[in-house]
Design a protein around this motif. Structure first.
Motif, PDB file in Angstrom:
ATOM      1  N   SER A 255      51.338 -49.888  36.135  1.00 32.19           N
ATOM      2  CA  SER A 255      51.726 -49.876  37.549  1.00 32.19           C
ATOM      3  C   SER A 255      50.948 -49.088  38.557  1.00 32.19           C
ATOM      4  CB  SER A 255      52.933 -48.864  37.101  1.00 32.19           C
ATOM      5  OG  SER A 255      54.005 -49.598  36.312  1.00 32.19           O
ATOM      6  N   ASP A 259      50.368 -53.428  42.117  1.00 34.41           N
ATOM      7  CA  ASP A 259      51.483 -53.016  42.786  1.00 34.41           C
ATOM      8  C   ASP A 259      52.465 -54.516  42.812  1.00 34.41           C
ATOM      9  OD1 ASP A 259      53.646 -52.385  44.231  1.00 34.41           O
ATOM     10  OD2 ASP A 259      52.557 -51.098  45.506  1.00 34.41           O
ATOM     11  N   ASP A 261      55.325 -54.844  42.813  1.00 32.18           N
ATOM     12  CA  ASP A 261      56.500 -54.658  44.020  1.00 32.18           C
ATOM     13  C   ASP A 261      56.037 -54.960  45.426  1.00 32.18           C
ATOM     14  OD1 ASP A 261      58.753 -53.829  42.185  1.00 32.18           O
ATOM     15  OD2 ASP A 261      57.994 -51.894  42.304  1.00 32.18           O
ATOM     16  N   PHE A 262      54.750 -54.343  45.904  1.00 37.60           N
ATOM     17  CA  PHE A 262      54.034 -54.840  47.003  1.00 37.60           C
ATOM     18  C   PHE A 262      53.913 -56.393  47.168  1.00 37.60           C
ATOM     19  CE2 PHE A 262      50.365 -55.259  49.612  1.00 37.60           C
ATOM     20  CZ  PHE A 262      50.801 -54.945  50.834  1.00 37.60           C
ATOM     21  N   MET A 263      53.469 -56.882  46.055  1.00 36.89           N
ATOM     22  CA  MET A 263      53.410 -58.193  46.261  1.00 36.89           C
ATOM     23  C   MET A 263      54.757 -59.188  46.677  1.00 36.89           C
ATOM     24  SD  MET A 263      50.854 -58.926  43.001  1.00 36.89           S
ATOM     25  CE  MET A 263      50.707 -60.710  43.309  1.00 36.89           C
ATOM     26  N   ASP A 265      57.526 -57.787  47.777  1.00 38.32           N
ATOM     27  CA  ASP A 265      57.784 -57.318  49.116  1.00 38.32           C
ATOM     28  C   ASP A 265      56.996 -58.087  50.371  1.00 38.32           C
ATOM     29  OD1 ASP A 265      59.798 -55.367  48.054  1.00 38.32           O
ATOM     30  OD2 ASP A 265      58.433 -53.845  48.256  1.00 38.32           O
ATOM     31  N   SER A 266      55.859 -58.552  49.884  1.00 37.92           N
ATOM     32  CA  SER A 266      55.235 -59.131  50.902  1.00 37.92           C
ATOM     33  C   SER A 266      55.368 -60.857  50.996  1.00 37.92           C
ATOM     34  CB  SER A 266      53.601 -59.122  50.934  1.00 37.92           C
ATOM     35  OG  SER A 266      53.361 -57.683  50.658  1.00 37.92           O
ATOM     36  N   ASP A 271      60.754 -62.380  43.601  1.00 33.61           N
ATOM     37  CA  ASP A 271      61.210 -61.224  43.070  1.00 33.61           C
ATOM     38  C   ASP A 271      61.289 -61.710  41.299  1.00 33.61           C
ATOM     39  OD1 ASP A 271      61.613 -59.663  44.974  1.00 33.61           O
ATOM     40  OD2 ASP A 271      63.588 -60.270  45.626  1.00 33.61           O
ATOM     41  N   GLN A 274      58.621 -61.310  38.742  1.00 30.64           N
ATOM     42  CA  GLN A 274      58.275 -59.909  38.006  1.00 30.64           C
ATOM     43  C   GLN A 274      59.032 -59.946  36.535  1.00 30.64           C
ATOM     44  OE1 GLN A 274      57.785 -56.143  40.117  1.00 30.64           O
ATOM     45  NE2 GLN A 274      58.805 -57.131  41.789  1.00 30.64           N
TER      46      GLN A 274
END
Length: 298
Positions: A255, A259, A261-263, A265-266, A271, A274
């Motif tokens: 973690s 990141d 989540d950053f990938m 969010d970008s 989603d 993951q």
């Protein structure tokens, strides 16, 4: 015009010369069978032939050995068992004590301390491979029955050694896919002898890693580990590798390192991407994920 009798002066009766010429013919590279001519096989124009051999040899040998499925274990070659890591730390501290003003030696001490902390992953990889080998095999668990869910590693030291060692502890077979590197990577001593292969081409080594795999467990590692991680993630993402479970061992480490989540969010991954991987922090947890998702016989 010369007579026929005078022509005979040009004919050689030197048996030694004839024998010498015949010997040169027999030992000439051109007289070798093509697959015995190493100089020919090592030419750049023969790269395709060498690649075909590197595809075919492991495939044939694994088929002959009856290996039908594997579990990949990736991880850093520099992760040692605790006693070895502590010995390296002691050496680094001694070097720093001899030259306390050296920032380079101070850096090496810090790195050695981190590697002592990471040594727990060596034990976890060994334990996971033991569980997977002992309980993931069809048959009575003897080496001759180790044909399914066989541990496969890169064949070198560190986490690779730990995983092969775990299978060795369980009395089961394991595979090593070693690679010819400028700094020679010697095979670890726990691989099943007739299941250790040496590759020249990284791409073909990757091919064999995933060819029979039904799961992958990735421990902390360097560029090579990350390379393999994104290889298997990409294969899962595009649907080329079905539903193979991918386990990142050490949730805090992974973690912090990536990141995801950053990938997402970008907008660079979905989603749902993951869901292509899971985290595990114990050998038993990783084994249960493999057992439940990779159709391991109970």
């Amino acid at each position: 015009m010369p007579s026929a009798s005078s022509d005979s002066s040009f004919l050689s009766d030197d048996q030694d010369l004839i024998a010498q010429n015949l010997n040169q013919i027999i030992h000439s590279d051109t007289y070798k069978l093509a697959h015995h001519d190493l100089d020919l096989l090592n030419r750049s124009s023969m790269r395709g032939v060498r690649m075909l051999l590197e595809i075919s040899k492991p495939d044939l040998r694994l088929e002959e050995a009856g290996i039908t499925s594997t579990i990949i274990v990736f991880g850093g070659a520099r992760v040692q068992e605790r006693s070895a890591a502590e010995a390296c730390l002691a050496q680094s501290v001694d070097a720093l004590n001899a030259d306390p003003s050296s920032p380079l030696l101070e850096r090496k001490v810090d790195q050695a301390r981190r590697l002592v902390e990471l040594s727990d992953f060596y034990d976890s990889a060994r334990e996971f491979a033991f569980l997977a080998s002992r309980y993931g095999q069809q048959g009575d668990g003897s080496a001759s029955c180790c044909s399914t869910h066989v541990i496969v590693t890169g064949g070198g030291p560190g986490i690779m050694e730990a995983a092969n060692r775990g299978a060795f502890d369980a009395g089961c077979r394991s595979v090593g896919f070693n690679i010819d590197l400028p700094n020679e990577q010697y095979p670890n001593p726990y691989i099943t002898p007739d299941l250790c292969f040496k590759f020249n081409y990284f791409s073909l080594r990757k091919f064999h890693f995933v060819m029979r795999s039904v799961g992958a467990v990735l421990f902390p590692g360097g560029f090579g580990t990350l390379d393999e991680l994104f290889e298997v993630l990409t294969l899962r993402q595009v649907g080329a590798k079905g539903t193979m479970p991918i386990i990142l061992f050490g949730s805090d480490y992974w973690s912090r390192l990536i990141d995801f989540d950053f990938m997402a969010d970008s907008g660079l991954i979905d989603d749902k991407d993951q869901q292509l991987f899971q985290f595990a922090d114990t050998a038993d947890q990783a084994w249960r994920i493999i057992r439940d998702q990779a159709q391991v016989p109970s």
